[in-house]
Write an enzyme that holds these catalytic residues in place. Structure first.
Site, short mmCIF file in Angstrom:
data_model
loop_
_atom_site.label_atom_id
_atom_site.label_comp_id
_atom_site.label_asym_id
_atom_site.label_seq_id
_atom_site.Cartn_x
_atom_site.Cartn_y
_atom_site.Cartn_z
N LYS A 11 0.83 -1.16 -0.05
CA LYS A 11 0.07 -0.06 0.02
C LYS A 11 0.89 1.16 -0.10
CE LYS A 11 -3.97 -2.13 1.01
NZ LYS A 11 -3.73 -3.73 0.99
C1 LIG Z 1 -4.28 -4.74 0.72
C2 LIG Z 1 -3.69 -6.21 0.76
C3 LIG Z 1 -4.03 -7.26 -0.25
C4 LIG Z 1 -5.01 -7.31 -0.95
O1 LIG Z 1 -4.83 -6.08 -2.20
P1 LIG Z 1 -6.30 -5.48 -3.00
O2 LIG Z 1 -6.10 -4.43 -3.74
O3 LIG Z 1 -7.34 -4.99 -1.70
O4 LIG Z 1 -6.77 -6.69 -3.66
C5 LIG Z 1 -3.41 -8.28 -0.01
N1 LIG Z 1 -2.06 -8.49 0.98
C6 LIG Z 1 -1.63 -7.62 1.64
C7 LIG Z 1 -0.64 -7.44 2.54
C8 LIG Z 1 -2.47 -6.22 1.69
O5 LIG Z 1 -2.27 -5.23 2.78
#
Ligand SMILES: *Cc1c(COP(=O)(O)O)cnc(C)c1O
Length: 461
Positions: A112
């Site tokens: 993120k």
């Molecule tokens: C947010 C997240 C996901 C999922 O990603 P999306 O874009 O919501 O499909 C997977 N793994 C981790 C560690 C995350 O923080």
């Protein structure tokens, strides 16, 4: 190029507008009216560039004249200064069939950070240009919140609100959010699950009088700018992949469908790859949809890969827009059915199209633990549980040329790692202080009026 909503493709929006709005007023999601494609010769140029150069080149296609070239370059460089790997998203070879794209070298050790660090700079620039301020809100299943806090802390013209489901995220995830000490950060635990948090955010945006009065902005993956920034590392992955490994399948630990949807856009732009593979834990609404055409909501189950404990994958609506051939009436009907009946169904042709680009697989908690143990024994490499889910799906479906997106550092999920191998992964040295700082969290009932009052009372004009 301009932007439209998935529920209304007549009204046109600029990048600047959709950056600040996040979610369209009609409840739809913003998408470009058409995805820019890259010629073969441009593609060859791009695939030898470093990460930041790829970012500057591709983002310009989507932001157009919102930022000057110099400003975009400055923001990209500043956004990735704090990353602890100079490739930003290094591709690591695991074995002859499998490589791992490490997306967790940012300040809060989750993928993120990659989008949020740049998104926050873009929002700050646009706000200060317009002499305006904003209330930013996001719901988090664990990692978005920390990444948002690290990106927005102490930004002058912004108040940040993060809603998370109480007791349903890891301590490390929680501390990344709660220890910032910044005045403009509000961390709120909700008595409920992630979908409750996400529903509060959606309802706040639907209340237009309220959302306009506090300049509400969304930075969840429903914000197009995040998707746009995530497109970059698909190009970076292919640029680092050896030439003889043509068209790898790309396996993505999936929750809200933002990350893998960015891969779909990269493919539409002309980046060559094999299948895009949706990897989930037992919360497998997308896998069931790929198999049957029926998208139906079940109760979310808490697992050891909590960032994927999601039942509604909001960004799937963006893909549906393509699957229904831009028939917004049909799409709006599907979305209404989802609200009223908890499900909708794809027709045969839509399902066929879905399955030409995507595959899916899911594994159980215990398999996730087994994978972490096996990879540690064989390769002396510690995986976080989300990455382990993707490797598990890769093994199950027998991919022989694949890139696994590794979405978090294993130190963020010490419980699962300890259960698998008896030890914990170490936090990088500059992250260790989160255990020494006091936490600042408000707890609230799952009641939208409480959140509203909190935002109103903080909003300064
Ligand atoms: C947010 C997240 C996901 C999922 O990603 P999306 O874009 O919501 O499909 C997977 N793994 C981790 C560690 C995350 O923080």
């Amino acid at each position: 190029m301009y932007y439209i909503s998935t529920r209304n493709n007549k009204d046109k929006y600029t990048f600047e507008e959709i950056l600040l709005k996040g979610l369209a007023d009609d409840g739809g999601l913003f998408i470009p009216n058409e995805v820019p494609t890259i010629s073969q010769s441009d593609m060859q140029d791009i695939l030898v560039m470093d990460y930041k150069s790829i970012a500057i080149r591709l983002i310009k296609l989507f932001t157009q004249d919102t930022f000057s070239d110099d400003l975009l370059e400055k923001m990209v460089h500043e956004a990735y200064e704090s990353f602890n790997n100079n490739k930003i998203t290094p591709l690591i070879n695991l074995d002859e069939n499998t490589s791992i794209l490490e997306l967790y070298h940012g300040p809060t050790l989750a993928f993120k950070d990659i989008a949020m660090q740049l998104l926050s700079r873009m929002i700050e620039e646009v706000l200060s240009k317009n002499n305006s301020r904003a209330s930013i809100i996001c719901a988090t299943s664990g990692d978005t919140g920390g990444a948002a806090v690290a990106s927005f802390a102490d930004k002058e013209n912004i108040d940040l609100y993060v809603l998370f489901p109480k007791d349903k995220i890891s301590e490390v995830q929680r501390r990344f959010m709660s220890t910032s000490q910044a005045n403009n950060i509000n961390i709120i635990s909700i008595d409920g699950n992630f979908d409750d948090c996400q529903n509060i955010v959606k309802s706040l945006f639907k209340d237009k009088a309220f959302s306009q009065s506090v300049h509400l902005t969304a930075v969840n993956s429903i914000n197009w700018a995040r998707i746009m920034i995530q497109i970059i590392y698909y190009f970076s992955a292919i640029s680092q992949n050896p030439k003889y490994k043509k068209n790898p399948d790309i396996i993505v630990p999936t929750g809200n469908f933002g990350d893998i949807y960015a891969g779909y856009i990269a493919k539409k732009m002309g980046l060559e790859m094999g299948k895009l593979v949706i990897a989930t834990n037992v919360n497998n609404i997308l896998e069931r949809c790929l198999n049957t055409g029926r998208y139906n909501i079940l109760e979310a189950i808490q697992t050891n890969s909590p960032s994927m404990d999601i039942q509604i994958s909001s960004n799937f609506e963006r893909l549906l827009y393509d699957l229904v051939n831009q028939d917004i009436k049909r799409l709006s009907q599907m979305m209404d059915e989802l609200v009223t009946r908890g499900e909708f169904s794809l027709n045969e042709e839509e399902l066929l199209n879905l399955n030409t680009t995507f595959e899916a697989g899911s594994i159980e908690q215990i398999e996730t633990i087994d994978i972490i143990k096996k990879i540690y024994d064989q390769h002396n490499l510690i995986l976080d549980p989300h990455t382990a889910v993707a490797i598990g799906v890769s093994n199950k479906n027998n991919y022989t040329n694949s890139i696994i997106l590794s979405t978090a550092h294993p130190a963020k999920f010490p419980e699962a790692v300890r259960e698998a191998i008896g030890i914990e992964a170490e936090l990088p040295a500059n992250n260790k202080n989160i255990f020494n700082l006091p936490e600042d969290i408000k707890n609230m009932k799952n009641d939208i009026s409480l959140i509203k009052n909190n935002i109103l009372s903080n909003f300064r004009r």
